[in-house]
Design a protein around this motif. Structure first.
Motif, PDB file in Angstrom:
ATOM      1  N   PRO A 128      56.112  75.456  60.024  1.00  0.00           N
ATOM      2  CA  PRO A 128      55.929  74.523  60.333  1.00  0.00           C
ATOM      3  C   PRO A 128      56.768  73.563  61.419  1.00  0.00           C
ATOM      4  CG  PRO A 128      58.091  75.494  59.681  1.00  0.00           C
ATOM      5  CD  PRO A 128      57.185  76.743  60.229  1.00  0.00           C
ATOM      6  N   THR A 129      56.959  74.140  62.531  1.00  0.00           N
ATOM      7  CA  THR A 129      57.685  73.042  63.721  1.00  0.00           C
ATOM      8  C   THR A 129      56.436  72.120  64.041  1.00  0.00           C
ATOM      9  OG1 THR A 129      55.778  75.163  64.991  1.00  0.00           O
ATOM     10  CG2 THR A 129      58.461  75.145  64.671  1.00  0.00           C
ATOM     11  N   ASP A 130      54.992  72.213  63.250  1.00  0.00           N
ATOM     12  CA  ASP A 130      54.025  71.107  64.086  1.00  0.00           C
ATOM     13  C   ASP A 130      54.333  69.856  63.175  1.00  0.00           C
ATOM     14  OD1 ASP A 130      53.504  72.391  66.575  1.00  0.00           O
ATOM     15  OD2 ASP A 130      51.501  71.976  66.094  1.00  0.00           O
ATOM     16  N   PRO A 131      54.460  68.341  63.461  1.00  0.00           N
ATOM     17  CA  PRO A 131      54.389  66.866  62.746  1.00  0.00           C
ATOM     18  C   PRO A 131      53.746  67.802  61.248  1.00  0.00           C
ATOM     19  CG  PRO A 131      54.620  66.212  65.252  1.00  0.00           C
ATOM     20  CD  PRO A 131      54.046  67.513  64.544  1.00  0.00           C
ATOM     21  N   ASN A 132      53.570  66.371  60.171  1.00  0.00           N
ATOM     22  CA  ASN A 132      52.785  66.789  59.565  1.00  0.00           C
ATOM     23  C   ASN A 132      52.739  68.333  58.284  1.00  0.00           C
ATOM     24  OD1 ASN A 132      53.053  64.408  58.827  1.00  0.00           O
ATOM     25  ND2 ASN A 132      51.770  63.282  60.906  1.00  0.00           N
ATOM     26  N   SER A 133      53.332  69.307  58.646  1.00  0.00           N
ATOM     27  CA  SER A 133      53.272  70.160  57.701  1.00  0.00           C
ATOM     28  C   SER A 133      54.786  70.971  57.883  1.00  0.00           C
ATOM     29  CB  SER A 133      53.059  71.190  59.362  1.00  0.00           C
ATOM     30  OG  SER A 133      54.399  71.136  60.087  1.00  0.00           O
ATOM     31  N   ALA A 144      51.005  76.780  52.693  1.00  0.00           N
ATOM     32  CA  ALA A 144      51.411  76.228  54.291  1.00  0.00           C
ATOM     33  C   ALA A 144      50.929  75.308  54.192  1.00  0.00           C
ATOM     34  CB  ALA A 144      51.964  77.244  54.584  1.00  0.00           C
ATOM     35  N   TRP A 145      51.107  74.060  54.678  1.00  0.00           N
ATOM     36  CA  TRP A 145      50.406  72.899  54.715  1.00  0.00           C
ATOM     37  C   TRP A 145      50.194  72.762  55.950  1.00  0.00           C
ATOM     38  CZ3 TRP A 145      51.549  68.003  55.228  1.00  0.00           C
ATOM     39  CH2 TRP A 145      53.023  67.918  54.964  1.00  0.00           C
ATOM     40  N   ILE A 146      48.881  71.679  56.862  1.00  0.00           N
ATOM     41  CA  ILE A 146      48.929  71.035  58.163  1.00  0.00           C
ATOM     42  C   ILE A 146      48.136  70.092  57.719  1.00  0.00           C
ATOM     43  CG2 ILE A 146      47.172  72.344  59.117  1.00  0.00           C
ATOM     44  CD1 ILE A 146      49.391  71.984  61.598  1.00  0.00           C
ATOM     45  N   ARG A 147      49.057  68.678  58.795  1.00  0.00           N
ATOM     46  CA  ARG A 147      47.621  67.743  58.213  1.00  0.00           C
ATOM     47  C   ARG A 147      47.080  66.953  59.849  1.00  0.00           C
ATOM     48  NH1 ARG A 147      50.292  63.628  56.318  1.00  0.00           N
ATOM     49  NH2 ARG A 147      50.546  62.269  57.512  1.00  0.00           N
ATOM     50  N   LEU A 148      46.050  67.201  60.013  1.00  0.00           N
ATOM     51  CA  LEU A 148      45.629  66.969  61.820  1.00  0.00           C
ATOM     52  C   LEU A 148      43.980  65.595  61.298  1.00  0.00           C
ATOM     53  CD1 LEU A 148      44.848  71.362  62.156  1.00  0.00           C
ATOM     54  CD2 LEU A 148      46.857  69.067  63.083  1.00  0.00           C
TER      55      LEU A 148
END
Length: 477
Positions: A128-133, A144-148
């Motif tokens: 979860p360290t990157d933005p939007n995650s 877990a999720w992330i926006r790219l």
């Protein structure tokens, strides 16, 4: 009631009265109650100690299900869950990962590291360290999720978990609502050999064309490569899906102008069609360095030999010397010692006369053999000089200029040195204009007179002796 209040003990009632009250506190019933309370307290303390002393479950690293990669968000199962990244978003994709199974055994996500192929190269992102995650553990399983940015391709992922699961999955995505379509070709170029080429060498150029389009899965077709100096370029594939590459090749022959310039710098570009739209690539350049041409040098060398042939081969000494009337045959070898071709090669030898050569054009480093048309016949003048000295040189032509070798000299010695009438053929009374005439005779020839006188004296002595013998014989008679 809290977890701690669940294990709390009721307060102990201790009576401090005297007399009859003291007898009540010491009754068997009271003593039994105290023992029960002590036992419960002991059990609670033991449970707490066991809990505190139990080792924590070690973290482990697992991989994503290999069947889930590679993929783009638009190619995967779509679910835009507001609790898991939400969406859809303009020009952004949402990726959702799941750790199947009971969290008490499978575990929960601690972090996920995902690798993506992008138009600018390979990138990694960490949840979860990157933005939007984020990591979400309140939906039954750990997720877990992330926006790219839209259009990226997931190529692999690993996760650090707290449990014993063997793998995790990409459960769904939420592709961009209106991804920006960007058809794109990228070209790179190399050449072999890249250094030290000379005029006439062949350079093989290799071109790599890659489809790095984003926001679309449609291919780019009719791909070609053009180069401002290389012609006849061919490609293995002319249609590329998103993320695919093809190799193209072409050849180029180095010119004298390239060598004079010291290098070859050419520019290439790839083009293709995205539907009816022409898609150009970036310009790709590559520099090949040339080896400077060696300075032009025109030079000749000559080697010469003499062979003596005598008419009195059986009578004369076999010592390699020449005598009057012998024939001297001259041979030559002319070599091109320069760096350029030389034409009109000849040998000039005033003593030997005309000379012919097997070849009159010499490339650099080559030779030709030549010989005098006629042999030299040893004369009385040669004998008198004691030797025949012959001097020759080679000539040729380069670029309209005469090329002359250093001279070469061969000396043939005459047998017994200078001319001597006693050894080199007495005259027969004829003078041919070439040989020297006999010297005139002067004074008396005393040798002949002495010989005649000696003979007469001997005869007289014999006659005198004979007469004495006759006289003695006559007297005895």
């Amino acid at each position: 009631m809290t977890r701690n209040s669940y294990y709390s003990l009721p307060p102990l009632s201790i009576v401090h009265d005297t007399g009859e009250h003291m007898s009540k506190t010491s009754s068997p019933r009271i003593r039994a109650g105290v023992r029960v309370r002590l036992a419960a307290f002991t059990l609670l303390a033991g449970a707490l100690l066991l809990t505190a002393g139990s080792p924590a479950v070690a973290a482990s690293t697992i991989n994503i299900n290999p069947g889930n990669v590679p993929t783009t968000a638009a190619q995967f199962t779509q679910n835009c869950d507001p609790n898991l990244g939400g969406g859809p978003f303009a020009n952004e994709d949402v990726w959702v990962f799941n750790l199947p199974g009971n969290p008490q055994t499978s575990g929960t996500f601690q972090s996920i590291t995902a690798t993506f192929s992008t138009p600018t190269g390979t990138v990694t992102r960490t949840i979860p360290t990157d933005p939007n995650s984020a990591i979400v553990n309140n939906t039954g399983t750990s997720k877990a999720w992330i926006r790219l940015p839209a259009g990226w391709t997931l190529t692999g992922a690993t996760a650090v978990i707290s449990g014993t699961a063997d793998f995790f999955v990409l459960t769904h995505t939420c592709a961009a609502s209106n991804p920006r379509v960007n058809p794109k070709l990228v070209l790179t170029k190399t050449g072999t050999p890249a250094t030290g080429v000379r005029a006439g060498d062949t350079v093989v150029y290799t071109y790599t064309v890659t489809n790095q389009s984003t926001g679309t899965n449609a291919p780019i077709t009719t791909i070609t490569v053009t180069d401002n100096t290389v012609t006849g370029i061919t490609c293995q594939d002319t249609s590329l899906a998103q993320g695919e590459s093809t190799t193209c090749t072409g050849t180029y022959t180095v010119t004298k102008a390239d060598v004079a310039n010291g290098k070859i710098v050419n520019i290439a570009r790839a083009t293709g069609l995205f539907g009816q739209q022409t898609v150009p690539s970036n310009e790709a350049t590559f520099t090949v360095t040339a080896r400077p041409a060696p300075p032009k040098q025109a030079s000749l060398s000559i080697d010469k030999k003499a062979r003596v042939e005598s008419d009195c081969r059986e009578k004369c000494e076999n010592d390699g010397y020449a005598a009057k009337g012998d024939k001297i045959f001259y041979t030559y070898r002319v070599t091109n010692t320069g760096t350029v071709a030389i034409t009109n090669v000849t040998v000039e030898d005033p003593t030997a006369g005309p000379v012919v050569c097997n070849s009159t054009t010499l490339a650099r480093g080559t030779s030709t053999d030549c010989h005098a048309v006629k042999p030299h016949v040893v004369t009385s003048a040669d004998v008198k000089a004691g030797k025949v000295v012959n001097r020759a040189h080679a000539t040729g032509t380069f670029d309209g200029r005469e090329v002359v070798s250093d001279p070469v000299t061969v000396t043939v010695c005459i047998r017994h040195g200078k001319y001597d009438d006693r050894h080199d053929g007495k005259h027969d009374g004829k003078h041919d204009g070439k040989d020297e005439p006999k010297l005139p005779v002067t004074g008396d020839d005393s040798t002949g007179i002495l010989a005649v006188g000696g003979g007469l004296l001997a005869a007289g002595a014999l006659l005198l002796g004979a007469s004495r013998i006759r006289r003695q014989a006559a007297i005895r008679l």
